[in-house]
Scaffold this motif. Structure first.
Motif, PDB file in Angstrom:
ATOM      1  N   PHE A 143       0.825  -1.254  -0.055  1.00 31.74           N
ATOM      2  CA  PHE A 143       0.001  -0.062  -0.011  1.00 31.74           C
ATOM      3  C   PHE A 143       0.872   1.312   0.230  1.00 31.74           C
ATOM      4  CE2 PHE A 143      -2.405   3.276   2.360  1.00 31.74           C
ATOM      5  CZ  PHE A 143      -3.288   3.397   1.282  1.00 31.74           C
TER       6      PHE A 143
ATOM      7  N   SER B 220       2.427   1.953  -3.238  1.00 36.21           N
ATOM      8  CA  SER B 220       1.401   2.514  -4.422  1.00 36.21           C
ATOM      9  C   SER B 220       1.382   3.914  -4.285  1.00 36.21           C
ATOM     10  CB  SER B 220      -0.010   1.734  -4.218  1.00 36.21           C
ATOM     11  OG  SER B 220      -0.661   2.264  -2.819  1.00 36.21           O
ATOM     12  N   SER B 221       1.659   4.712  -3.251  1.00 36.28           N
ATOM     13  CA  SER B 221       1.524   6.214  -3.326  1.00 36.28           C
ATOM     14  C   SER B 221       2.390   6.756  -4.118  1.00 36.28           C
ATOM     15  CB  SER B 221       1.981   6.346  -1.803  1.00 36.28           C
ATOM     16  OG  SER B 221       3.547   6.244  -1.599  1.00 36.28           O
TER      17      SER B 221
ATOM     18  N   ASP C   6       3.995  10.762  -4.477  1.00 39.00           N
ATOM     19  CA  ASP C   6       3.483  11.838  -3.464  1.00 39.00           C
ATOM     20  C   ASP C   6       3.683  11.153  -2.007  1.00 39.00           C
ATOM     21  OD1 ASP C   6       1.994  13.505  -5.061  1.00 39.00           O
ATOM     22  OD2 ASP C   6       0.404  11.824  -5.568  1.00 39.00           O
TER      23      ASP C   6
ATOM     24  N   ILE D  26       3.109   8.956   1.833  1.00 43.86           N
ATOM     25  CA  ILE D  26       2.202   8.563   2.386  1.00 43.86           C
ATOM     26  C   ILE D  26       2.004   9.660   3.782  1.00 43.86           C
ATOM     27  CG2 ILE D  26       2.383   6.127   1.937  1.00 43.86           C
ATOM     28  CD1 ILE D  26       3.826   5.821   4.938  1.00 43.86           C
TER      29      ILE D  26
ATOM     30  N   GLN E 235      -1.523  12.330  -0.976  1.00 45.41           N
ATOM     31  CA  GLN E 235      -0.833  11.181  -0.525  1.00 45.41           C
ATOM     32  C   GLN E 235      -1.940   9.923   0.132  1.00 45.41           C
ATOM     33  OE1 GLN E 235      -0.414  14.338   0.600  1.00 45.41           O
ATOM     34  NE2 GLN E 235       1.473  14.684  -0.326  1.00 45.41           N
ATOM     35  N   LYS E 236      -1.403   8.862   0.009  1.00 39.72           N
ATOM     36  CA  LYS E 236      -1.948   7.831   0.831  1.00 39.72           C
ATOM     37  C   LYS E 236      -1.811   7.978   2.237  1.00 39.72           C
ATOM     38  CE  LYS E 236      -2.917   5.462  -2.977  1.00 39.72           C
ATOM     39  NZ  LYS E 236      -2.693   4.295  -3.300  1.00 39.72           N
TER      40      LYS E 236
ATOM     41  N   LEU F 173      -2.462   6.058   6.116  1.00 36.52           N
ATOM     42  CA  LEU F 173      -2.534   5.170   6.803  1.00 36.52           C
ATOM     43  C   LEU F 173      -3.165   5.398   8.276  1.00 36.52           C
ATOM     44  CD1 LEU F 173       0.158   4.406   5.209  1.00 36.52           C
ATOM     45  CD2 LEU F 173      -0.006   2.255   6.167  1.00 36.52           C
TER      46      LEU F 173
ATOM     47  N   ASN G  31      -7.955   7.026  -0.740  1.00 37.61           N
ATOM     48  CA  ASN G  31      -6.553   6.978  -0.497  1.00 37.61           C
ATOM     49  C   ASN G  31      -6.308   6.674   0.801  1.00 37.61           C
ATOM     50  OD1 ASN G  31      -7.864   9.417   0.491  1.00 37.61           O
ATOM     51  ND2 ASN G  31      -5.881  10.530   0.220  1.00 37.61           N
ATOM     52  N   THR G  32      -7.185   6.449   1.637  1.00 37.79           N
ATOM     53  CA  THR G  32      -7.236   6.239   2.955  1.00 37.79           C
ATOM     54  C   THR G  32      -7.676   4.663   3.391  1.00 37.79           C
ATOM     55  OG1 THR G  32      -7.652   8.517   3.713  1.00 37.79           O
ATOM     56  CG2 THR G  32      -7.865   6.972   5.385  1.00 37.79           C
ATOM     57  N   ARG G  33      -6.580   4.148   4.481  1.00 41.79           N
ATOM     58  CA  ARG G  33      -6.946   2.638   4.956  1.00 41.79           C
ATOM     59  C   ARG G  33      -6.728   2.779   6.214  1.00 41.79           C
ATOM     60  NH1 ARG G  33      -3.883  -2.025   1.687  1.00 41.79           N
ATOM     61  NH2 ARG G  33      -5.078  -0.976   0.219  1.00 41.79           N
TER      62      ARG G  33
END
Length: 532
Positions: free
Chosen positions: A296, A299-300, A303, A305, A334-335, A337, A351-353
């Motif tokens: 994950f 994959s950003s 940009d 995280i 950005q991704k 977490l 984009n948010t997990r």
């Protein structure tokens, strides 16, 4: 100079290795939450160096799990407080700090605050009963033949226990309100003109009005302690000892104070020989991430995280706040977490997990990390400093608002208030700390300061613990201020004496002048009479 520094470090390491060959037996006082997180690396290192470590753990501990695999042993004891009672008390404190306090006057805050301190003190004394008033527990401790007691004094009683067992005492402490324990018990100087009181939300650069507030803050916090905290503890200690006993004086007998802060985080201030500043004990290099998280993160792209957590105590927030935060996160490139255990927000972006748990330190040390959204806990801040990551603070309770004031003053963070922020406030704050290069530059500067030490904070902590065991204490590092009364400490008796001497000299001078005038006038009068 370099050669001398290397020689000093070599000597320090040789002393440590020499001592570890003859391991000591260390008793550790119980603690909770982030305090336990800071304590564990020290204990594991002590075990690595050949010491036996035994940790006191109450039956209702929420974070100290005696059943988990561990290289140190546990000494369990029973307390008359249920885990549910402790959780209710903590939830009460959190609710007050997060949702009530921002809307209350200073008077209302202090009234509520004193009520919370009273409740917390009663729980603390019930915990202490489980040790000092348990014949079985005290018998085992006396038979343990320990060489030292290591304690975070956030839970009182370790100093009294060390006194009863005849053990040297080492404290590991982040702070006390307005530095009350450090100042009044440890005799650590804290000039109110430039040392901001802990949790005052002030920096060391204060104008006149801020210095007035700082002075009043110290005074008010000391009054709260004198009215609620110390009388209860004095009464308890006197009952156990069977004679009048001052808890503050007992605390002042600690051999070493390991203060969990450093000049990358805190502001410069005077300190004493037995106060060692070791902020960042738990920090370490990043380890590889779990495969799913690494995928994950990668994959950003360019940009990068953003890491987001509100700490170990706060598992979830209201749905309204969660939706507002999720909406802000969805608007950044950005991704993200996000450590969050609540219901999934409706506005959560692609984009948010969400995670129940994240490897926070390892994520902060990842090259793709651009920012850290934090509640402002000391542990998280120190990991961000260690890895040079700028921050967005959402402080919730306790020392967190004050911590973020420190970070803002050092140019590495922006703070938003959870009760008053809007979606665009959080979004703009994140974009600012990522796009304004000064935040990253300042974060890297603090990281450089943190790493530029002759020995790591963890190893320094271990050294001073072993030093105290080797020397059967460290009383030679304690200043004689402990033996002075308050008026002697401030030289008020000397000042009164000097003023009395000056006054006496003035009186003597006046009397002498009057006598001389009488003599002169008398002679003139007699000469006149003779002339007539």
């Amino acid at each position: 100079m370099r050669h001398r520094e290397r020689l000093s470090v070599f000597v320090l390491l040789v002393l440590c290795v020499t001592w570890s060959a003859n391991g000591g037996n260390i008793l550790v006082w119980y603690t909770e939450g982030s305090h336990w997180i800071n304590m564990k690396p020290v204990l594991e290192t002590l075990v690595d160096r050949g010491h036996q470590v035994t940790v006191l753990v109450p039956s209702t501990s929420m974070y100290m799990n005696k059943s988990e695999p561990s290289r140190f042993s546990y000494e369990p004891f029973n307390v008359s407080v249920s885990k549910e009672d402790m959780q209710r008390m903590m939830e009460k404190v959190f609710y007050f700090s997060i949702y009530e306090m921002p809307h209350m006057s200073y008077l209302e805050i202090y009234i509520k605050f004193m009520s919370i301190i009273k409740d917390n003190m009663q729980y603390s004394l019930k915990y202490l009963d489980g040790v000092l008033k348990s014949e079985t527990t005290m018998k085992r401790l006396k038979e343990g033949k320990y060489d030292l007691l290591l304690s975070d004094p956030v839970f009182p009683g370790s100093d009294l226990t060390a006194d009863i067992l005849g053990l040297p005492l080492v404290f590991s402490l982040r702070f006390s309100l307005a530095h009350n324990w450090e100042r009044l018990c440890g005799q650590l100087p804290a000039p109110r003109s430039f040392v901001p009181g802990a949790v005052s939300k002030l920096t060391d650069k204060m104008d006149f009005s801020e210095r007035v507030w700082n002075f009043l803050f110290y005074t008010l916090q000391d009054a709260v302690f004198d009215y609620i905290f110390w009388p209860e503890l004095d009464k308890y200690y006197s009952e156990v000892k069977g004679e009048p006993t001052s808890a503050c004086e007992m605390m002042g007998r600690a051999d070493i104070w390991l203060m969990r802060t450093y000049w990358d985080f805190d502001f410069p201030r005077p300190f004493l020989p037995n106060f060692k500043f070791v902020g960042g004990i738990h920090c370490r290099p990043a380890k590889p991430l779990p495969k799913d998280i690494e995928k994950f993160v990668q994959s950003s792209g360019d940009d990068g995280i953003v890491v987001f957590t509100l700490g170990s105590f706060i598992k979830n927030i209201t749905m309204e706040k969660a939706n507002m935060i999720a909406s802000a996160l969805a608007q950044i490139p950005q991704k993200v977490l996000w450590r969050y255990s609540g219901a999934k927000p409706e506005t959560l972006g692609a984009n948010t997990r969400l995670y129940d748990w994240i490897p926070q330190n390892d994520l902060l040390g990842h090259p793709k990390t651009r920012a850290f959204i934090t509640h402002g806990g000391t542990n998280g801040i120190y990991e961000a400093i260690y890895h040079g990551v700028p921050m967005v603070g959402i402080p919730l309770f306790g020392d967190q608002p004050d911590n973020m004031v420190h970070m803002k003053a050092k140019g590495v963070a922006i703070t938003v208030q959870i009760n008053f922020m809007k979606t665009e406030d959080l979004r703009d704050a994140i974009n600012s700390v990522i796009n304004d290069k000064s935040y990253k530059e300042n974060a890297m500067r603090l990281s450089s300061i943190h790493h530029d030490r002759p020995v790591s904070p963890l190893n320094e902590s271990v050294f001073w613990i072993e030093f105290t065991m080797r020397n059967k204490g460290a009383q030679h590092l304690r200043v004689k201020a402990h033996e002075l009364t308050w008026y002697q400490y401030h030289s008020l008796d000397v000042l009164v004496f000097l003023l009395a001497m000056v006054l006496l000299l003035i009186i003597i001078f006046i009397k002498t002048c009057r006598f001389c005038l009488r003599v002169c006038c008398g002679r003139k009068g007699k000469t006149k009479q003779k002339a007539e």
